[in-house]
Scaffold this active site. Sequence first.
Site, PDB file in Angstrom:
ATOM      1  N   GLU B  36       0.934  -1.003  -0.320  1.00 21.11           N
ATOM      2  CA  GLU B  36      -0.570  -0.089  -0.294  1.00 21.11           C
ATOM      3  C   GLU B  36       0.679   1.541   0.200  1.00 21.11           C
ATOM      4  O   GLU B  36       1.603   1.363   0.904  1.00 21.11           O
ATOM      5  CB  GLU B  36      -1.636   0.157   1.631  1.00 21.11           C
ATOM      6  CG  GLU B  36      -1.624   0.810   1.626  1.00 21.11           C
ATOM      7  CD  GLU B  36      -2.564   2.052   0.559  1.00 21.11           C
ATOM      8  OE1 GLU B  36      -3.498   0.610   0.266  1.00 21.11           O
ATOM      9  OE2 GLU B  36      -2.482   2.721   0.149  1.00 21.11           O
ATOM     10  N   ARG B 297     -27.194   9.222 -11.449  1.00 19.39           N
ATOM     11  CA  ARG B 297     -25.566  10.364 -11.257  1.00 19.39           C
ATOM     12  C   ARG B 297     -24.995  11.193 -12.526  1.00 19.39           C
ATOM     13  O   ARG B 297     -25.343  12.329 -12.173  1.00 19.39           O
ATOM     14  CB  ARG B 297     -24.583   9.645 -10.966  1.00 19.39           C
ATOM     15  CG  ARG B 297     -25.010   8.994 -10.001  1.00 19.39           C
ATOM     16  CD  ARG B 297     -23.059   8.247  -9.605  1.00 19.39           C
ATOM     17  NE  ARG B 297     -23.109   7.493  -7.704  1.00 19.39           N
ATOM     18  CZ  ARG B 297     -22.368   6.830  -7.281  1.00 19.39           C
ATOM     19  NH1 ARG B 297     -21.533   7.038  -7.649  1.00 19.39           N
ATOM     20  NH2 ARG B 297     -22.723   6.398  -6.004  1.00 19.39           N
TER      21      ARG B 297
END
Lengths: 470, 470
Positions: B36, B297
């Site tokens: 990460e 959306r």
Amino acid sequence: MICDENVDVVVIGSGLAGLAAAIEAAAAGAEVMVLEKMKITGGNTRISDGGLAAPGNYLQQKDGIDDSPELFAADMLKAGLGLNHPDLVWIVAERAAETIEWTRIELGVRYLDQLDRFGGHSAARSLTTRSHSGVDIIKAQVARLAELGIRVRTCCRFTGFVTDGDGEIRGVRIREGYRFPEDDSGTPKTIGARQAVVLATGGFANDQAFRAAQHPGLNATVQTTNHRGATAEGLIAALGFKACPVHLSWIQLGPWGCADEKGYGKGGRFASYAVFPAGILVDPATGRRIVNEWSDRRERSDAMLRAGHPCVGIIDAVGAQKDAASLKDCLKIGKVQAFQALDALAAAYGLPAAILAETVADYNRAVAAGRSDAFGKDLGQGACTVAKPPFYAIRLYPKVHYTPGGVRIDQRARVIDLNANPIPRLFAAGEVTGGVHGASRLGSCALTECLVFGRIAGQEAARLTPVSGA
Amino acid sequence: MICDENVDVVVIGSGLAGLAAAIEAAAAGAEVMVLEKMKITGGNTRISDGGLAAPGNYLQQKDGIDDSPELFAADMLKAGLGLNHPDLVWIVAERAAETIEWTRIELGVRYLDQLDRFGGHSAARSLTTRSHSGVDIIKAQVARLAELGIRVRTCCRFTGFVTDGDGEIRGVRIREGYRFPEDDSGTPKTIGARQAVVLATGGFANDQAFRAAQHPGLNATVQTTNHRGATAEGLIAALGFKACPVHLSWIQLGPWGCADEKGYGKGGRFASYAVFPAGILVDPATGRRIVNEWSDRRERSDAMLRAGHPCVGIIDAVGAQKDAASLKDCLKIGKVQAFQALDALAAAYGLPAAILAETVADYNRAVAAGRSDAFGKDLGQGACTVAKPPFYAIRLYPKVHYTPGGVRIDQRARVIDLNANPIPRLFAAGEVTGGVHGASRLGSCALTECLVFGRIAGQEAARLTPVSGA
């Protein structure tokens, strides 16, 4: 690496963009090679209708038509839904008129003495070549190249780049004597490029695998108006070389495709000039209309794709007169059929007759009332009922027409990589590039773009310092 | 090449998709490393609302709600304008409910005891985690990985692939001790992957350079709801490795962006859960509504972008109870204001009061009549008038929310290259991939997709034969 042959500038593709690049590079003194995979030069330009939009062109000046690059750029941005790269739009808009002069003076191209205003353009600004085809310009370009001592090498397929130890482009790999579409035909060969490679390999409207990755609905069942060689391998090679992809999934369909005819065809023209403005489009599965038949290309095409099968364009004896010449052609070749009654038409095309009668009656009432219908079609002045026999029918389904997406370039036609840096010694122009048109290209802008950026690519390529020892 | 460390499966990214892949691969016996780049795990999932759409989920069963994967897939394809890859849509639709069970049984995730029906969904099928955030699942995943002996390595940035002599992936290059966003921070290191690399690097909503190449209007002036690390370098590395790009230029804007708050924020949540379903959206320039507030959306965002300035969401005391907790938060931080009368609200937000009164009256009449209004908003059962004070207002403008485009994958989460072949030993899942959502993603489908394809990627990666000697 030692190549089989070496020149200064290698141009891949012999459509309008590639030939423009070759002429400019050669005129600037570079040794140029033009490679074309097909047997003949010209790519899609050869089958185009020869229209070139150019604000401020000589005919506009003669006719006193008010226009400007700003207005043209605004039109392109509107059609492109603002996805266009404004810096590229501006180059096309600003240089269009001088490019037309270049075709007249340098190439001797002659245009019809009339301007067209196509859909989405806010002025009559489009010239058309004398023969109504882009082939006029291709022929003039090939002739000009011959004067410069260059003959386009046909049947040569680009298969990848030659690179040096640092991974920089030094030339191209080709298959000479290639026979489209046989991948393994021809003999592998390398061509060194001391200065640059210009990619002008066109769009991918006829590449079923690649276009379906971007838009799965556009599989093999969907036809195209493009020539057979409009495939993606040049684009793929550039993307594999880290060129930044732009707008690949915006693929333009022509709603006027005749389902029973290949390419653009006679039926496409009849649909475009008569059926859509003066008739109706009916889904045979329901017997009902599906869209405002005079909406933009994208909306009409999408409606038919949603139906998932060819729809039936229906027009009456009065409406069909909007393009009587095409009607005659289409009846002769059987792409349009005539019926004395709607029932017979319904039976022939598998439509539910009772619902079709309702659909037509509803439409005719709306026309009589002169109002917009439920789809927003303007049925005011000039609209035409579907009432007077004979009734004409044509099966329509969208065809893939143009791929506005491609590799990213900058104002100098340099190919831009995924990290926004120019890829050294790689230029591109024409339909293989993306960004000029955004979501949708306006008619007659493609040839203009090809010439403008093709010329820039050739000029820029010729300006680079040759790599020594290549 | 000899790497500094070696494992079986390297997972890049610790959002929902990456952690799901890691758990599945580890559960199948593979030695797994999760990398990460940020200091904390979770990526965008951490700041998500924690909604997961899943037809046939346990709450639907309990409540007897009729739903199906087919219905869900149809909703996704409709929102995606048919650009979605249907084979990928189907995998998400078919596996969503079993995936929810996996989170409950395997991870111990707990959901609110209520289902939501978000815009574009034809059924109430969305679960929400207890804390109303995806962080619940991230925490549960991190805990599960700890049980499996795996700790996510934070501050490790992926910089490229390690390949063998044939150019096949054998691992990854990273910078250990990386400090976002300093490119050169940390120490270069290589991690060998005996079985596979799973790319779960997320979307690029916060990568201004890359998103502007795809959509020049989405430059630095447009805000985003995403976390700072939502940048494109993982995607770029895959594209540079010849992964096929899909739908990159379809960038989703969230219509519920609060114009007065950074990121998604409290206001975004209040708009999403209360204002849009139970209130109205008004253009302050006209005093009128501009769109079906419960449309998808894209339609809502496009309507506001056309307006060109923030619009005002208005809701009454009853409607606001749909998300009473967010209302309280928003009032406290001043993102929502309360008014005893619409006139006062109009004055505060610069709306024409008389027209606003008309707009509200029209809307209330339509709700009372229980019919669809002119925008097609379904005002039947459950719709809410704007009638009972206090009235609440919030300024809304779209923010870049999600990037549905990315690398092409197949049903097995294998990354597909430009020539439609799988890239050996490379998998991808989550927002870095493209094709599942097409032109537009429906709300609460992202977490579902991440889990479904993350798990598949992990299972498939663990199934490969390890490369000997790597």
